[in-house]
Design a protein around this motif. Sequence first.
Motif, PDB file in Angstrom:
ATOM      1  N   LEU A  35      40.495  34.034  42.323  1.00  0.00           N
ATOM      2  CA  LEU A  35      39.496  33.630  41.336  1.00  0.00           C
ATOM      3  C   LEU A  35      39.926  34.027  39.922  1.00  0.00           C
ATOM      4  N   VAL A  36      40.524  35.221  39.812  1.00  0.00           N
ATOM      5  CA  VAL A  36      40.919  35.683  38.477  1.00  0.00           C
ATOM      6  C   VAL A  36      42.005  34.791  37.875  1.00  0.00           C
ATOM      7  N   ASN A  37      42.907  34.285  38.708  1.00  0.00           N
ATOM      8  CA  ASN A  37      43.957  33.399  38.189  1.00  0.00           C
ATOM      9  C   ASN A  37      43.384  32.062  37.754  1.00  0.00           C
ATOM     10  N   LEU A  38      42.411  31.576  38.522  1.00  0.00           N
ATOM     11  CA  LEU A  38      41.733  30.338  38.112  1.00  0.00           C
ATOM     12  C   LEU A  38      41.074  30.534  36.738  1.00  0.00           C
ATOM     13  N   ILE A  39      40.374  31.656  36.606  1.00  0.00           N
ATOM     14  CA  ILE A  39      39.640  31.914  35.364  1.00  0.00           C
ATOM     15  C   ILE A  39      40.601  32.053  34.176  1.00  0.00           C
ATOM     16  N   ARG A  40      41.640  32.843  34.359  1.00  0.00           N
ATOM     17  CA  ARG A  40      42.557  33.125  33.240  1.00  0.00           C
ATOM     18  C   ARG A  40      43.503  31.967  32.950  1.00  0.00           C
ATOM     19  N   GLU A  41      44.127  31.478  34.013  1.00  0.00           N
ATOM     20  CA  GLU A  41      45.250  30.558  33.783  1.00  0.00           C
ATOM     21  C   GLU A  41      44.813  29.093  33.728  1.00  0.00           C
ATOM     22  N   GLN A  42      43.861  28.704  34.574  1.00  0.00           N
ATOM     23  CA  GLN A  42      43.475  27.299  34.563  1.00  0.00           C
ATOM     24  C   GLN A  42      42.301  27.020  33.635  1.00  0.00           C
ATOM     25  N   LEU A  43      41.381  27.969  33.531  1.00  0.00           N
ATOM     26  CA  LEU A  43      40.237  27.745  32.643  1.00  0.00           C
ATOM     27  C   LEU A  43      40.460  28.354  31.258  1.00  0.00           C
ATOM     28  N   GLY A  44      41.530  29.139  31.096  1.00  0.00           N
ATOM     29  CA  GLY A  44      41.871  29.689  29.784  1.00  0.00           C
ATOM     30  C   GLY A  44      40.901  30.750  29.291  1.00  0.00           C
ATOM     31  N   LEU A  45      40.127  31.337  30.193  1.00  0.00           N
ATOM     32  CA  LEU A  45      39.194  32.406  29.794  1.00  0.00           C
ATOM     33  C   LEU A  45      39.911  33.746  29.983  1.00  0.00           C
ATOM     34  N   THR A  46      40.615  34.172  28.934  1.00  0.00           N
ATOM     35  CA  THR A  46      41.510  35.323  29.075  1.00  0.00           C
ATOM     36  C   THR A  46      40.812  36.657  28.823  1.00  0.00           C
ATOM     37  N   GLY A  47      39.494  36.629  28.663  1.00  0.00           N
ATOM     38  CA  GLY A  47      38.764  37.896  28.511  1.00  0.00           C
ATOM     39  C   GLY A  47      38.748  38.694  29.800  1.00  0.00           C
TER      40      GLY A  47
END
Lengths: 793, 155
Positions: free
Chosen positions: B23-35
Amino acid sequence: MAPNDVGSTGIGASVRRREDRRFLTGRGTYTDDINRPNQTYAWILRSPHAHAAIKSIDTTAAKGAPGVVAVFTGAELGKFGMPCGWLVTGKNNTPMVEPKHPALAEGKVRHVGDPVAVVIAETKSQARDAAEKINVDYAPLPAIMDMKAALKGGGTPVHDAAASNLCFDWELGDKAAVGAAFTKAAHVTKLDLVNNRLVPNAMEPRAAIGDFDRATGEHTLYTTSQNPHVIRLLMGAFVLGIPEHKLRVVAPDVGGGFGSKIYHYAEEAIVTWAAKEIGRPVKWTAERSEAFISDAHGRDHITHVELAMDKDGKFLALRCETLANMGAYLSTFAPCIPTYLHGTLLAGNYATPAIHTNVKAVFTNTVPVDAYRGAGRPEATFQIERLIDKAARELKMDPAELRRRNFIKPSQFPYQTPVALVYDTGNYDATLDQVLKLSDAAGYEKRKAESKARGKLRGRGLASYIEACGIAPSNVVGSLGARAGLYEAATVRVNPTGNVTVFTGSHSHGQGHETTFAQVVSDMLGIPMDQVEISHGDTNRVPFGMGTYGSRSLAVGGTAIVKAIDKIVAKGKKIAAHMLEAAEADIEFKNGKFQVAGTDKSKAFGEIALAAYVPHKYPLDTVEPGLDETAFYDPKNFTFPAGAYVCEVEVDPETGVVEVQSFATADDFGKIVNPMIVEGQVHGGLVQGIGQALLETCVYDKDGQLQSGSYMDYTMPRADDVPSFKVAHSVTACTHNPLGVKGCGEAGAIGAPPTVINAIIDALSEFGVTHIDMPATPNRVWKAIQDAKAGRH
Amino acid sequence: MPTVNLTVNGKAVSANVEARTLLVNLIREQLGLTGTHVGCDTSQCGACVVHVDGKSVKACTMLAVQANGSKVTTIEGLANGDKLHPMQEAFREHHGLQCGFCTPGMVMSAVCLAKGHPNLTEKEVREGLEGNICRCTGYHNIVQAVLAGAKAMGG
């Protein structure tokens, strides 16, 4: 506190941090948050062996794996050697052994985690999957793990150039005078100590992105660094041969450093080189388990110390023999930690007339060791403060009284120690008095009785410390082997409408410079803080910098800003004199105004700024347009923060569990710009120090495998491991910088370990326990109690 | 590749992911939410904590496909426009952060901990944040922040 017209944001105010909003809303920009167009991903294949010859490496299958762009090994990258920034010269003028540290292993691996190959692919998973297809044929060798055994030689040494694994054998102080003092001593106290190896563990794992612009020939490296200019110099000049004007290093938001992000690491050179080689950006981000075996570790000393005293407990002499683990290679500043940041601190807060130390630095098949929060000073403080506590117990003296009897007194400053330093100022009795009061010394016996009633053993520990921050001046450290200058640079750019951009060579990775430095500028120029912007971390914006380490940012970097502001004000006076038709000598700068002394004629700061950029009514014959000044500041001396700490622990004699019940600190950091931030620095240091004393350590097995290589195994302090703190300050202003400031970043990590261990020994004193090694885990404490009961100590 | 549909910070999103994607990779890398940050690889540090259907979850411990159909809130979705959430405001006021790296996870954990508990004790806060590691602050100011934030949230 300086009076100022900017109300609650000036020097001395606990201004809330300006950087917080971006971090609290997820809008910080850390290196791993940056992505470059058409970027590739690197995975580093690391040695699973502590010591082995590489017979062959077959990368054929990896090169053919899905998504793989390139695979490189020591064949391509072994020619690049990672430099060491400090040459220590030992006894008989013998220089340290400085073996090559290749960016990727050449023919041999020397620690678990030593980088062997890099796979670059379209995705991180593809790079990682392909790395498993690299076939390295290793011929394992016995691992050199124990420092004492390593020095005996025999077997295959870590480096051929050091047959007995000795890097250097260094000494400082008057050995003969110390020997003479010991022969006439009424009492001698001796102690053997281990300063446990720690992993810095900044929460942000290291990362690096290499980018190359074929059109301009410029390289860019984004990296998790505390000092981007130092990386530019080391990597550009000494590793890859890229000149500074073609190399930009950006250290954006960095998630903690604690020393571990000072050094130039191989991964930075690998991604920078590879980006040009493959013609695409290359990104590498460490995983935590990778960080454990590739970030420089800290501490790892074995020491024997002795203190000679007269019949009244007056210190006559101190001697110290230390073995310092360098690990498998010399990290960037490794050799100076056990020498110039440890040996020179052995006077502590005391007027000990004679001191001698001998340090042998040893290569082993472990991760390189370098500075970690405190760096040498925690080791020195631990030795002195444990030794004094033991002496007090042997002499049946109050440990506070024994310290007081030997403190350097305020009238003795400046004080020349027998180990090279000159302390400029301090008041050690004041911090001791303050901490005894703050920790309610008077109520201790009552608390001890209450603990006893609950079946717990209460102990109270005290330690003093001194620290040397802002290592300098450059010519002196140069003569001691430093291969860098230790100044700082700043540019203060007044923009046409009177707001200010400051470019500082210091780097903030948690310290809050964007707030503290803006307070200083706002206070000095008399302009609101929101008119001041602090810029750092980019070699293309900041003129130069040595970065942030050793609690130097405000004392050195802040002073560079002050010096640049002095130039701005001096130039502003010339412009104002012309505009006000007055003599330059009659112009005063106060509260943001250039005023003709004794009159109501004045020009506001903003008017002068505008005149400097729109120079119509302007002394063009004698003064250049513009209001933009740069200063380099090289300190005359270190700063010497000092203090005294008290903690109380409860030990459960049935389980050996130690709980820190209370912790009080009294620090003298000189003048304080932002008390809130300074207190935060103390809290953080304390928990790292308590972590060292109770929880953290590196465990290697005899084959060189790191057993404590994850957060499942390496015990990081958590919120429920520590108490809240009582912190206080007393002030003696530093005498040689204009702000009167010292350093505050490392104090907690320096003072806490002996304070905690002294408290545990106090709690266990009824059993006759006199010593316990760090970390004082329940197992060790329980065993110490059992051994003492059985008479086995 | 499986498709996941979820609501992130109030917005419906759909993404194709490798089955092994966290889930964290989806959030950071695919959705660009790097917080949302990654600080370890053993689900120990808590830098990646987000809310999944209102509960705090270490986003490195959940596969993206497991979050299919869920409502996810990340640190970027906590504030109301320019107005910080009371817990964010409390962290700022009490200097509960230094380098900022553990902060998003710490704040997300704290919000969950404080929900329904305006009168937390120091002991409850320390025990409640046991799954989030901070290397900078020594926790002292984080504890102060969470106590104040919980009060300000009013349960």
